[in-house]
Design an enzyme around this catalytic site. Sequence first.
Site, PDB file in Angstrom:
ATOM      1  N   CYS A 166       0.836  -1.202   0.000  1.00  0.00           N
ATOM      2  CA  CYS A 166       0.000   0.000   0.000  1.00  0.00           C
ATOM      3  C   CYS A 166       0.872   1.254   0.000  1.00  0.00           C
ATOM      4  CB  CYS A 166      -0.925   0.003   1.221  1.00  0.00           C
ATOM      5  SG  CYS A 166      -1.985   1.455   1.331  1.00  0.00           S
ATOM      6  N   CYS A 198      -0.405   4.055   2.259  1.00  0.00           N
ATOM      7  CA  CYS A 198      -0.148   3.810   3.683  1.00  0.00           C
ATOM      8  C   CYS A 198       1.305   4.081   4.055  1.00  0.00           C
ATOM      9  CB  CYS A 198      -0.479   2.360   4.040  1.00  0.00           C
ATOM     10  SG  CYS A 198      -2.115   1.795   3.537  1.00  0.00           S
ATOM     11  N   ASP A 199       2.235   3.639   3.207  1.00  0.00           N
ATOM     12  CA  ASP A 199       3.638   3.561   3.635  1.00  0.00           C
ATOM     13  C   ASP A 199       4.609   4.397   2.818  1.00  0.00           C
ATOM     14  OD1 ASP A 199       2.868   1.696   5.572  1.00  0.00           O
ATOM     15  OD2 ASP A 199       3.060   0.031   4.164  1.00  0.00           O
TER      16      ASP A 199
END
Length: 320
Positions: free
Chosen positions: A133, A136-137
């Site tokens: 993701c 997300c990261d």
Amino acid sequence: MRNVVIIGSGPAGFTAAVYAARAGLKPVVIASSVAIGGELMNTTDVENFPGFPEGVLGPDLMQKMQEQAERFGAEIVYDDVTEVQLDREVKLVKTAYSGDFEALTVIVSTGSQYRKLGLDSEEMLSGRGVSWCATCDGAFFKDQHIAVVGGGDSAMEEATFLTRFASKVTLIHRSQNLRASTIMRERAESNEKIDFLLDTVVEEVLGEQNVTGIRVRNTVSGDTTELPVTGLFVAIGNDPRTELVKDQLALTADGTIAVDGRSSKTSLTGVFAAGDVIDPSYRQAITAAGSGCVAALDAEHYLASLPESLRSRVDDLPTA
């Protein structure tokens, strides 16, 4: 018999449990025997969930959601659902070890799973440089060289997004033929930070505590080389977890559970769905949580519409 049985324990399932429990519905959450908390249990820092300005560890966030649901009276069952019968007035949910649950409503929040490369090293370094993701990261890889695996629109989008942070992004695909749409491919090709490494597969992720590189193999020549990257994003697709319900609920062309507009109402009365299992596009913790709220409210309204003779059959369980 119960008012609500919730299948799944990610952000959607636990949020649905919070809302249902606060409404006095005494929901049961079938949380899984091993994968309690969903994909966030495999995530380290979560920096984009509202209310945590310093970020929060994925497992800690899920524990807090579970504790909040339990505080209001949700019952958590650590078991796996083996079968459901949803096309009846009183739904039946069968579990492996905890017996059968009858309920007037069922909320399906089984999530989705990212497709993986199938490497032991990929699993070992999950959350320590390997991610599925970018949203997300990606911010953890500022000014670093990272790699993206995939050839579809998702891979192009991930690679393009990651150039906001990375100094260089190498996009790896197993053949010369990218599946991505022309506009997404051209967008990636025109980005000076993105290099393409085609006819190539990842054979191993290198590193002990964190990713230090990847070993790749050219599918034409068979030659192997090492690429010194500090992050690997796998973007080869994801699959909604619909195995339990695919023969009972209508699905979309993307394979997700079909719902009516912005609601959580599925093709069967009294059955609702929430989270990644209905979402082919966003797949974020916060959108899943919002979806869980919708499902609980829809279930509450549906229950209120049922005749008292049916609702009176619900077990009078104590509130925790």
